[in-house]
Enzyme design. Structure first.
Site, short mmCIF file in Angstrom:
data_model
loop_
_atom_site.label_atom_id
_atom_site.label_comp_id
_atom_site.label_asym_id
_atom_site.label_seq_id
_atom_site.Cartn_x
_atom_site.Cartn_y
_atom_site.Cartn_z
CG HIS A 355 34.38 36.39 28.84
ND1 HIS A 355 35.75 36.50 28.83
CD2 HIS A 355 33.94 36.98 27.71
CE1 HIS A 355 36.12 37.16 27.74
NE2 HIS A 355 35.04 37.46 27.05
CE LYS A 543 41.37 35.34 42.80
NZ LYS A 543 41.68 34.96 41.44
NE ARG A 544 34.17 43.41 41.44
CZ ARG A 544 33.28 44.08 40.72
NH1 ARG A 544 33.64 44.69 39.61
NH2 ARG A 544 32.03 44.17 41.11
CE LYS A 549 36.11 36.52 40.60
NZ LYS A 549 36.96 36.04 39.50
CB THR A 651 43.56 37.10 33.29
OG1 THR A 651 42.62 37.93 33.97
CG2 THR A 651 42.93 36.55 32.03
CE LYS A 655 46.35 40.43 34.50
NZ LYS A 655 45.07 41.03 34.92
C1 26Q Z 1 25.95 41.73 33.66
C2 26Q Z 1 24.67 42.25 33.81
C3 26Q Z 1 24.50 43.51 34.39
C4 26Q Z 1 25.60 44.23 34.79
C5 26Q Z 1 26.87 43.70 34.64
C6 26Q Z 1 27.05 42.46 34.07
C7 26Q Z 1 28.40 41.89 33.95
C8 26Q Z 1 29.50 42.72 33.90
C9 26Q Z 1 30.77 42.19 33.83
C10 26Q Z 1 28.60 40.53 33.90
C11 26Q Z 1 29.87 40.01 33.83
C12 26Q Z 1 30.97 40.83 33.81
C13 26Q Z 1 32.35 40.35 33.79
C14 26Q Z 1 32.68 39.09 33.77
C15 26Q Z 1 34.09 38.67 33.85
O1 26Q Z 1 34.97 39.48 34.09
N1 26Q Z 1 34.36 37.39 33.63
C16 26Q Z 1 35.73 36.91 33.71
O2 26Q Z 1 36.31 36.97 32.42
C17 26Q Z 1 37.69 36.68 32.47
C18 26Q Z 1 38.25 36.89 31.09
O3 26Q Z 1 37.81 35.87 30.24
C19 26Q Z 1 37.91 35.27 32.97
O4 26Q Z 1 39.29 35.07 33.11
C20 26Q Z 1 37.24 35.07 34.32
O5 26Q Z 1 37.33 33.72 34.71
C21 26Q Z 1 35.77 35.48 34.23
O6 26Q Z 1 35.18 35.42 35.51
#
Ligand code: 26Q
Length: 809
Positions: A355, A543-544, A549, A651, A655
């Site tokens: 991702h 979004k986050r 972003k 995503t 929406k």
């Molecule tokens: C990693 C290490 C320690 C703690 C947390 C994490 C962590 C947690 C969540 C790293 C990444 C995430 C989430 C990533 C994420 O949401 N990526 C998004 O995924 C979507 C679905 O595929 C994409 O549409 C987005 O572009 C992408 O940013």
């Protein structure tokens, strides 16, 4: 399923009696919600059993979607809709003097995810169930989900999300399905019956207890399962009296150590590396999940050698990548298979989705830490690595650098992405551009070595939650024009193109949007005490919060527009309301400064009457799934403005499109595919192209300072961060300032500014032409069917999992 109103009324009253011994008029909204939830779950139960039974009897291939995150949101409405009893239920409650919409608001979001990746997992569950695909979720039952955000004096403050406080009506604790997961200790080897055998000694055992949540398919009798694991100490009831003093303390310590494992979701924070607890979480749910899959599989009476014909395991990013080694461990140590046989089964079973290309987000674990917590798993990873490196040496003799770069273990770390790629038969990116970048850049070595493993699966969203549920007005206008086939075949929305220039249809669509905007304005008034004008353009970025972003680019445009309005209050613009919603990771200081900046700008702009209400800025506190469902249907302009190449897919963009917003976007992630669907006339594109960005990253040559100096708008805006313009301390926005001018603006905010302002001006002009604007909105809705996650899941099912729908009669 059909249940008449009178039955629902009777059953609902019975539930209130059995659960709380209360009559309708005496029950609090919480109790009413809980009784209704329990009733809905009961209605789903028969099909839940039936589904499970059919899958077993027909020995149907099952998919297990392993994810650290499931951002479910609320379930009451979506369950009612999918069961097909929403209207009847609404009428039943009305008879009893209860407003279903009010009960809906009582449910707390299940916020077991950070953002896109977690929400994707939830959309996929909905699509698998609705397509009748035997697919289930496997994750962690966190006691605390993503933090709740409060804005205090413009700053983000994090509050623990105690979402289970009032219980969770949707879950069923399955104590009899608990399994043991083992941490720490050491491994002894012995030679038993001429076979090298491994004994895990002196480990800390933990009990993993599953909580099952039904995942109801849309009008099709399918009910799949989301299984979330909770960590509990061995021996649930402690007999503390039997411990001597020292042991008593130890026992209590052990208990809280165990419980820490499923205590809290980690906020997306790729900067903070190597946190032991997160690794424990990963192994905890992966081991529990695989053990329970094996247990079920054995009941089928099929030889373990054929495991991969009956089971597909999908890992959502590298977070569950330890599954590769855990499945090997069980097949080799417990089932007694040879390494080669176990490896064939493992790689045929597991598939991996990537991702992100952000290298700082690629997970790695220090060897010493990993070995200490998972000694046997470490040995297996070492052996996988040894064999992989051997293969590489045969293929690339002498190319030590390439081999070092590709190895699973290197520079003191275990690289989880490498383990996931080597241990699976499929590696997919989440949008075309993202997959191409993986193949050509980030994972080029792996693509060369395993060209057939790589494939694209563009993300999607469930049109049931994001259109039918969130925007019932729009759903009904659509169906009145083209019937309701689109509900089952979302690409049928295309037929709306026949109405894109139809004045009467345009006016219906515009009326829907207006009504949604009025609803949302009322919500904003009630919750934030801010007046916003539903006749203004609602321009939304939710979004986050991440530098890539580029919420900052949005803010800079607002600051520029404000400056222009101050100079000329009669400036001919359509009034605009800029709406933000974003959580920043608690330790991400730059992101938090950007939140403070948005709120500071909002404060200044909203107070200033001289600009004649042409500009409003609102920061929505605590953005989450249930808030997204309110704001997205009310949006005119969707902000998708990431630095090109950085947003794997996005995503939210889909929406908004599905709800008839016009997108302003860079050609990044799935924005490109949205553009391809709607055409250049129905989206507003700006900014650097992928090759320009990649070229700057590779060869340098960008000077943020030059851009800042040569554009007086930017000089003014950037200077105002530190020159007292906002009446805040010098340091308040200093990190933002430095990131732009002294760290050379890594995400090209300054570089894309001019292009973005022009794009925003285009939006302003387009909006003035009411007919043209409505045509654009309709065109977006009409072409959004491609982005239904049903479509995406069909591709996963055919291209990766080799599963087929199982119709439940
Ligand atoms: C990693 C290490 C320690 C703690 C947390 C994490 C962590 C947690 C969540 C790293 C990444 C995430 C989430 C990533 C994420 O949401 N990526 C998004 O995924 C979507 C679905 O595929 C994409 O549409 C987005 O572009 C992408 O940013």
């Amino acid at each position: 399923m059909y249940i008449d109103k009178e039955t629902i009324k009777r059953d609902f009253k019975k539930k209130l009696t059995s659960m709380f011994a209360e009559e309708v008029q005496d029950a609090s909204p919480l109790h009413q919600y809980q009784a209704l939830g329990a009733l809905v779950k009961e209605y789903a139960s028969e099909n839940w059993m039936k589904t499970r039974k059919q899958y077993t009897e027909k020995k149907e291939k099952q998919v297990y979607y392993f994810s650290m995150e499931f951002l479910i949101g609320r379930l009451l409405m979506s369950n009612l809709i999918n069961l097909g009893i929403k209207d009847e239920c609404q009428r039943a409650l009305k008879d009893l003097g209860i407003d279903l919409g009010e009960l809906e608001e009582v449910e707390v979001d299940a916020g077991l995810g950070n953002g896109g990746l977690g929400r994707l997992a939830a959309c996929f569950l909905d699509s698998m169930a609705s397509l009748g695909i035997p697919g289930h979720g496997c994750g962690i039952r966190y006691n605390y989900g993503l933090f709740e955000q409060k804005i205090v004096d413009g700053y983000q403050v994090e509050i623990p999300d105690n979402w289970l406080r009032d219980g969770n009506v949707w879950e069923t604790r399955k104590e009899d399905k608990a399994v043991e997961v083992r941490f720490g200790g050491y491994v002894e080897t012995s030679f038993d019956n001429n076979k090298l055998t491994f004994h895990h000694r002196n480990y800390e055992p933990i009990i993993a207890v599953p909580y099952d949540i039904p995942i109801v398919g849309y009008h099709n009798n399918t009910v799949n399962t989301l299984r979330l694991w909770s960590a509990e100490p061995v021996g649930r009831e402690f007999d503390f009296s039997s411990f001597s003093k020292g042991e008593y303390t130890k026992a209590v310590e052990y208990k809280s150590w165990v419980e820490s494992i499923s205590q809290v979701l980690y906020p997306d924070d790729s900067r903070e590396e190597g946190r032991i607890l997160r690794l424990k979480q990963q192994y905890f749910f992966v081991s529990a999940g695989i053990q329970s899959i094996i247990r079920r599989f054995k009941k089928l009476g099929v030889a373990i050698q054929r495991f991969d014909e009956y089971i597909a395991i999908h890992i959502n990013d590298t977070h569950p990548a330890v599954a590769v080694a855990e499945l090997m461990r069980i097949l080799v140590d417990d089932e007694g298979l040879s390494w080669d046989e176990a490896w064939r089964i493992t790689t045929n079973t597991i598939a991996y989705t990537n991702h992100t290309i952000m290298s700082e987000a690629l997970e790695k674990w220090p060897i010493d830490m990993f070995r200490k917590i998972l000694p046997r798993i470490y040995m297996i990873v070492e052996e996988i690595n040894r064999r992989f490196v051997e293969e590489l040496s045969a293929r690339y003799p002498g190319d030590e650098e390439r081999i070092r770069n590709m190895a699973i273990i290197g520079y003191g770390n275990i690289r989880m992405a490498h383990l996931a790629i080597v241990g699976s038969h499929s590696v997919n990116g989440v949008a075309k551009l993202h997959t191409e970048i993986l193949k050509k850049q980030e994972l080029a070595n792996f693509y060369q070595y395993y060209p057939n493993k790589f494939n694209n699966k563009t993300n999607g969203i469930t049109h049931r939650r994001w259109l039918i549920q969130a925007n019932p007005r729009l759903a009904s206008v659509i169906s009145s024009a083209i019937g309701n086939k689109w509900i089952y075949v979302p690409t049928d929305l295309r037929r709306l193109m026949g109405f894109s220039k139809d004045a009467s249809f345009q006016s219906k669509i515009s009326q829907v949007k207006y009504n949604n905007k009025v609803d949302f304005s009322n919500y904003v008034k009630e919750h934030y005490d801010v007046d916003i004008d539903p006749n203004s353009i609602f321009d939304v970025q939710v979004k986050r919060l991440h530098a890539y972003k580029r919420q900052l680019l949005n803010v800079f445009h607002i600051m520029d527009l404000y400056n222009r309005l101050k100079e000329n209050p009669d400036l001919d613009i359509v009034p605009r309301t800029f709406i933000f919603g974003a959580k920043a990771s608690p330790s991400y200081y730059l992101a938090k400064q950007i939140i403070k900046l948005i709120n500071t700008v909002a404060d200044k702009v909203n107070k200033d009457t001289s600009i004649k209400g042409k500009l409003k800025v609102v920061f929505l506190e605590n953005y989450r799934v249930s808030l997204a469902e309110k704001i997205i249907p009310a949006t005119d302009v969707s902000e998708q403005i990431s630095t090109t190449t950085k947003e794997a897919s996005g995503t939210g963009n889909m929406k908004f499109m599905m709800n008839g917003a016009v997108t302003i976007a860079t050609l990044d992630g799935a924005n490109i595919e949205i553009r391809d669907e709607v055409g250049d006339d129905n989206i507003v594109i700006f900014g650097m192209k992928d090759y320009e960005v990649l070229n700057y990253y590779r060869n340098g040559g960008y000077s943020a300072m030059d851009v800042y100096r040569n554009d007086i708008r930017l000089t003014r805006i950037v200077d105002s961060l530190i020159n007292g313009y906002f009446n805040v301390s010098y340091n308040e926005f200093k990190m933002i300032y430095d990131s732009l001018l002294y760290q050379n603006d890594e995400y090209f905010v300054l570089k894309d500014f001019d292009s973005y302002v022009n794009a925003q001006n285009r939006i302003n002009e387009l909006y003035k032409d009411k007919a043209k604007w409505q045509e654009m909105c309709i065109c977006n809705i009409a072409n959004s069917g491609e982005f239904s996650s049903d479509h995406t899941i069909i591709h996963y099912s055919k291209g990766i999992w080799n599963t087929k729908p199982s119709i439940i009669l």
